[in-house]
Design a protein around this motif. Structure first.
Motif, PDB file in Angstrom:
ATOM      1  N   LYS A   2      14.280 -28.481   8.395  1.00 56.16           N
ATOM      2  CA  LYS A   2      15.232 -29.431   7.831  1.00 56.16           C
ATOM      3  C   LYS A   2      14.911 -30.837   8.332  1.00 56.16           C
ATOM      4  O   LYS A   2      14.690 -31.049   9.517  1.00 56.16           O
ATOM      5  N   GLN A   3      14.902 -31.783   7.405  1.00 57.40           N
ATOM      6  CA  GLN A   3      14.568 -33.167   7.736  1.00 57.40           C
ATOM      7  C   GLN A   3      15.779 -33.883   8.339  1.00 57.40           C
ATOM      8  O   GLN A   3      16.924 -33.601   7.984  1.00 57.40           O
ATOM      9  N   HIS A   4      15.528 -34.794   9.255  1.00 57.10           N
ATOM     10  CA  HIS A   4      16.593 -35.596   9.858  1.00 57.10           C
ATOM     11  C   HIS A   4      17.278 -36.420   8.763  1.00 57.10           C
ATOM     12  O   HIS A   4      16.608 -36.931   7.862  1.00 57.10           O
ATOM     13  N   PRO A   5      18.600 -36.576   8.827  1.00 60.68           N
ATOM     14  CA  PRO A   5      19.312 -37.343   7.793  1.00 60.68           C
ATOM     15  C   PRO A   5      18.803 -38.780   7.609  1.00 60.68           C
ATOM     16  O   PRO A   5      18.899 -39.332   6.511  1.00 60.68           O
ATOM     17  N   ALA A   7      15.857 -39.726   7.350  1.00 62.39           N
ATOM     18  CA  ALA A   7      14.659 -39.732   6.503  1.00 62.39           C
ATOM     19  C   ALA A   7      14.957 -40.228   5.088  1.00 62.39           C
ATOM     20  O   ALA A   7      14.095 -40.837   4.447  1.00 62.39           O
ATOM     21  N   THR A  37      19.418 -45.183  14.237  1.00 63.55           N
ATOM     22  CA  THR A  37      17.994 -44.944  14.469  1.00 63.55           C
ATOM     23  C   THR A  37      17.681 -44.951  15.964  1.00 63.55           C
ATOM     24  O   THR A  37      16.990 -44.061  16.472  1.00 63.55           O
ATOM     25  N   ALA A  40      19.113 -41.886  17.590  1.00 64.01           N
ATOM     26  CA  ALA A  40      18.299 -40.699  17.306  1.00 64.01           C
ATOM     27  C   ALA A  40      17.043 -40.682  18.170  1.00 64.01           C
ATOM     28  O   ALA A  40      16.650 -39.631  18.691  1.00 64.01           O
ATOM     29  N   VAL A 167      11.564 -38.519  15.421  1.00 68.71           N
ATOM     30  CA  VAL A 167      12.831 -38.241  14.746  1.00 68.71           C
ATOM     31  C   VAL A 167      12.574 -37.623  13.379  1.00 68.71           C
ATOM     32  O   VAL A 167      13.207 -36.652  12.989  1.00 68.71           O
ATOM     33  N   ILE A 168      11.623 -38.189  12.652  1.00 69.06           N
ATOM     34  CA  ILE A 168      11.326 -37.771  11.279  1.00 69.06           C
ATOM     35  C   ILE A 168       9.878 -37.309  11.218  1.00 69.06           C
ATOM     36  O   ILE A 168       8.984 -38.007  11.701  1.00 69.06           O
TER      37      ILE A 168
END
Length: 172
Positions: A2-5, A7, A37, A40, A167-168
């Motif tokens: 699952k990708q970080h929000p 992204a 950002t 995170a 993070v992404i």
């Protein structure tokens, strides 16, 4: 995975800075989601790890944004890794490969303290690898590396057994 929000706020720009490159523009994140950002990126390291770090090292130029904000957030110092001709009293320099060419980085003398290196994005790993080697060469101990975006398909970079925390991540 699952990708970080965060992204969803990146903007993919085709053929920039050269044809065939899909550039991931972080400008929308900086403009509209800067605090989220930095928060995170801060969570990439534990409280114990943050307590053991002395400085955040920013790789020119977008790495300055993240390293300085994280340094402020965690009450740490900030160290610059610069492109040639922009730093007095250069102690060491290193050329490295990019996804679309070559470049060079420089640093001033270090003092044996522990650092986390920050940049905006890791593609081939060239600039992060050069920064890590420079940190060691000038006298810092690299204890972590972080970036906002990792283009994992283009790199398998590690330094002294450490991988870059991000993070992404994009796997393709």
């Amino acid at each position: 995975m699952k990708q970080h929000p965060l992204a969803q706020y990146l903007e993919a720009v085709p053929d920039f800075p050269k044809e065939g490159i899909l550039f991931q523009d972080i400008s929308p994140l900086l403009r509209d989601h800067f605090v989220a950002t930095i928060d995170a990126m801060s969570l990439l390291f534990s409280a114990k790890e943050w307590a053991e770090v002395d400085y955040l090292v920013g790789v020119e130029s977008r790495g300055f944004i993240f390293a300085s904000a994280l340094a402020l957030k965690h009450d740490k110092g900030f160290v610059k890794v610069r492109k040639p001709g922009k730093l007095p009293n250069v102690h060491a320099s290193m050329e490295y490969g990019l996804e679309y060419g070559t470049d060079k980085l420089e640093m001033q003398k270090g003092n044996g303290k522990k650092v986390i290196i920050c940049d905006d994005l890791i593609a081939t790993g060239g600039s992060m690898q050069a920064a890590a080697k420079l940190c060691n060469e000038v006298g810092y101990e690299v204890v972590g590396m972080a970036c906002l975006v990792d283009l994992k398909a283009l790199n398998s970079f590690s330094h002294d057994g450490m991988t870059v925390r991000s993070v992404i991540q994009f796997d393709d």
